[in-house]
Design an enzyme around this catalytic site. Structure first.
Site, PDB file in Angstrom:
ATOM      1  N   LYS A   1      -5.151  10.448  -6.945  1.00 45.13           N
ATOM      2  CA  LYS A   1      -5.593   8.812  -8.064  1.00 45.13           C
ATOM      3  C   LYS A   1      -5.484   9.007  -9.148  1.00 45.13           C
ATOM      4  CE  LYS A   1      -3.569   7.294  -4.622  1.00 45.13           C
ATOM      5  NZ  LYS A   1      -2.545   6.187  -4.460  1.00 45.13           N
TER       6      LYS A   1
ATOM      7  N   TYR B   1      -8.004  11.794  -2.272  1.00 42.04           N
ATOM      8  CA  TYR B   1      -7.937  10.633  -2.666  1.00 42.04           C
ATOM      9  C   TYR B   1      -8.062  11.183  -4.287  1.00 42.04           C
ATOM     10  CZ  TYR B   1      -5.927   6.024  -2.191  1.00 42.04           C
ATOM     11  OH  TYR B   1      -5.753   4.468  -2.216  1.00 42.04           O
TER      12      TYR B   1
ATOM     13  N   ASP C   1      11.664   5.217   4.642  1.00 40.33           N
ATOM     14  CA  ASP C   1      10.608   5.408   5.231  1.00 40.33           C
ATOM     15  C   ASP C   1      10.445   6.501   5.392  1.00 40.33           C
ATOM     16  OD1 ASP C   1       8.082   4.064   5.394  1.00 40.33           O
ATOM     17  OD2 ASP C   1       8.160   5.308   6.904  1.00 40.33           O
ATOM     18  N   ILE C   2       9.904   7.338   5.969  1.00 41.64           N
ATOM     19  CA  ILE C   2       9.831   8.850   6.990  1.00 41.64           C
ATOM     20  C   ILE C   2       9.940   8.259   7.453  1.00 41.64           C
ATOM     21  CG2 ILE C   2       7.586   9.357   6.664  1.00 41.64           C
ATOM     22  CD1 ILE C   2       7.867  12.068   6.549  1.00 41.64           C
ATOM     23  N   ARG C   3       9.436   7.106   8.554  1.00 38.24           N
ATOM     24  CA  ARG C   3      10.060   7.026   9.328  1.00 38.24           C
ATOM     25  C   ARG C   3      11.287   6.131   9.908  1.00 38.24           C
ATOM     26  NH1 ARG C   3       4.064   4.622   9.566  1.00 38.24           N
ATOM     27  NH2 ARG C   3       4.661   4.276   7.450  1.00 38.24           N
TER      28      ARG C   3
ATOM     29  N   ILE D   1      -7.038  -2.975   0.434  1.00 41.12           N
ATOM     30  CA  ILE D   1      -6.234  -4.464   0.474  1.00 41.12           C
ATOM     31  C   ILE D   1      -6.424  -5.339   2.141  1.00 41.12           C
ATOM     32  CG2 ILE D   1      -3.993  -4.773   0.414  1.00 41.12           C
ATOM     33  CD1 ILE D   1      -3.120  -3.093  -1.683  1.00 41.12           C
TER      34      ILE D   1
ATOM     35  N   GLY E   1       8.278   4.698   1.054  1.00 42.31           N
ATOM     36  CA  GLY E   1       7.290   3.982   2.144  1.00 42.31           C
ATOM     37  C   GLY E   1       7.036   3.207   1.978  1.00 42.31           C
TER      38      GLY E   1
ATOM     39  N   GLY F   1       4.894   1.287   4.965  1.00 43.93           N
ATOM     40  CA  GLY F   1       3.389   0.791   5.085  1.00 43.93           C
ATOM     41  C   GLY F   1       2.391  -0.136   4.460  1.00 43.93           C
ATOM     42  N   GLN F   2       1.472  -0.004   4.505  1.00 40.57           N
ATOM     43  CA  GLN F   2       0.663  -1.381   4.931  1.00 40.57           C
ATOM     44  C   GLN F   2       1.344  -2.989   3.370  1.00 40.57           C
ATOM     45  OE1 GLN F   2      -3.618  -1.726   3.305  1.00 40.57           O
ATOM     46  NE2 GLN F   2      -4.053  -2.932   4.165  1.00 40.57           N
TER      47      GLN F   2
HETATM   48  C1  AKB Z   1      -8.893   3.969   1.288  1.00 41.55           C
HETATM   49  O1  AKB Z   1      -9.905   2.958   1.396  1.00 41.55           O
HETATM   50  O2  AKB Z   1      -8.545   4.136   1.000  1.00 41.55           O
HETATM   51  C2  AKB Z   1      -7.646   2.842   0.536  1.00 41.55           C
HETATM   52  C3  AKB Z   1      -8.150   2.667  -1.040  1.00 41.55           C
HETATM   53  C4  AKB Z   1      -9.193   1.368  -1.516  1.00 41.55           C
HETATM   54  O3  AKB Z   1      -7.870   2.820  -2.201  1.00 41.55           O
HETATM   55  N1  AKB Z   1      -7.788   1.631   1.109  1.00 41.55           N
END
Ligand code: AKB
Length: 316
Positions: free
Chosen positions: A146, A142, A34-36, A172, A8, A11-12
C-alpha cells in the site's frame, strides 16, 4: 460522460461501487471486470462485463481501447491476513496490477483510482487522530504494497502527468459481498452470526479499536474524489478518510440494541491481533474534508441499524 472500467468488480468494494457508478454514469458507460467469470447477475448483465486477469496487460489494453475508457477504478487487492500467508502473491498482485495500469496510462491517458488503507501505517505511527503525513513503516506485506502503491501513484503523476487519485480506507463494513482475508473482517462477520446464531466468537481482543467505515460512505468517497477539482488537492493518492472508530465490545453493544440475546466471546488470533495493534484507532481526515468536501454519513449506530435491517431481510 465518463467511460469507466472497474477492475476487481466482484470484490467487496467493486460489487457495490459498480452498481452505483452505473446508476450515475449509465449502464453502458461502466465496464465491470473480474478474474472470475461467475459473478452476481447484475454485475454481468447490468452493463458490459469482461473476464480479465489484472496482470494481463494486453487484455487490459484491449478493453480500454474497445470501450474508450477514460477512468479506471483498480480494486484488485490481496488483503492483510491472506498477504501474511502468501507474501509473494500479495506483492505480485497488489503492485503488478497497479504498475501495469500506470504504464498503460502513460500512452492511453486515463485517470486511475487506487485505494490505500489504514494498513499503510505501522507500530511507530501515532494511533489517535493519525495525521495525513506521518511515519509509515507498516508491519505487513499488505501495508508495504500500500505504501509503495501510494508512492508509485505520486511518482507517475509528477513524472508523467497521470491523473492518479486515491484514499486510505479504514476497515469496510458491508452486506453484499463479504471481504476476503482482512484483519477487519470480524466487523462484517459479526452481523451474519448475530442474525443467524445470536452469538459470535471474535478473533480480536476487546479493546482493539480500529478505524471503520460503512460501504455507502466508502463508495461515495471513491466517486467524490474522482469527480473533485484537482486544483484544490494538497495531496493526491492517499487521502485519509474516516467515519467511526470502535472495538468489538462497542460493536457488540450496538448489535444488542437490535438483538438483545446476542453474545460475544473471544478467541484471539495472534497474527491478526498483532496486525490490528499496529493500525490506527482513528485517522485525521481533515485534508479530505477541506480539499474535496469529504463527508461521511454513517456512524456506528446508523451503520448497525442498516446492516441488521438489510441482512435480516436477506438472511431470514
Ligand atoms: C484488511 O483488514 O486487510 C483490510 C484493510 C483495513 O485494508 N480490510
Amino acid at each position: 460522460m465518463k467511460r469507466i472500467l472497474v477492475i476487481g468488480a466482484a470484490g467487496q468494494i467493486g460489487s457495490e461501487l459498480t452498481v452505483k457508478l452505473r446508476k450515475i454514469y449509465g449502464d453502458n458507460n461502466v465496464i465491470a471486470s473480474d478474474i472470475r467469470a461467475q459473478v452476481p447477475y447484475d454485475l454481468k448483465h447490468g452493463g458490459p462485463f469482461e473476464v480479465v486477469d489484472c496482470l494481463d496487460a494486453h487484455k487490459i489494453v484491449d478493453i480500454i481501447v474497445k470501450y474508450n475508457v477514460d477512468t479506471v477504478y483498480n480494486l484488485v487487492a490481496i488483503l492483510s491476513a491472506v498477504g501474511e500467508a502468501k507474501p509473494d502473491m500479495a506483492w505480485d498482485i497488489n503492485l503488478g496490477s497497479l504498475l501495469n495500469l500506470l504504464d498503460l496510462a502513460k500512452e492511453l491517458k486515463f485517470a486511475i483510482f487506487t485505494p490505500s488503507s489504514i494498513g499503510a501505517f505501522g507500530n511507530s505511527t501515532p494511533k489517535d487522530n493519525t495525521p495525513q503525513e506521518t511515519i509509515m513503516r507498516p508491519n505487513t506485506i499488505y501495508g508495504v504494497t500500500k505504501v509503495a502503491g501510494e508512492l508509485l501513484c505520486d511518482y507517475y503523476h509528477k513524472k508523467y502527468g497521470i491523473d492518479t487519485r486515491g484514499v486510505r480506507y479504514p476497515g469496510i463494513i458491508s452486506n453484499v459481498t463479504k471481504p476476503g482475508g482482512g484483519t477487519t473482517d470480524y466487523a462484517v462477520e459479526i452481523f451474519y452470526k448475530a442474525i443467524q446464531e445470536k452469538k459470535f466468537t471474535c478473533n480480536l481482543k476487546a479493546g482493539t479499536f480500529l478505524d471503520m467505515m460503512y460501504m455507502p460512505d466508502a463508495v461515495n468517497a471513491a466517486i467524490k474524489i474522482m469527480e473533485a477539482d484537482s486544483e484544490k488537492f494538497r495531496h493526491r493518492n492517499a487521502y485519509n478518510v474516516s467515519a467511526m472508530s470502535f472495538d468489538p465490545e462497542m460493536l457488540a453493544n450496538e448489535i444488542k440494541k437490535w438483538i438483545p440475546e446476542f453474545k460475544i466471546e473471544y478467541k484471539v488470533n495472534d497474527v491478526l491481533q498483532k496486525i490490528a495493534n499496529s493500525w490506527p484507532n482513528n485517522m485525521d481526515d481533515s485534508y479530505a474534508r477541506e480539499d474535496w468536501n469529504w463527508q461521511h454519513k454513517f456512524d456506528i449506530s446508523a451503520m448497525t441499524e442498516d446492516m441488521i435491517k438489510t441482512l435480516k431481510k436477506r438472511l431470514n
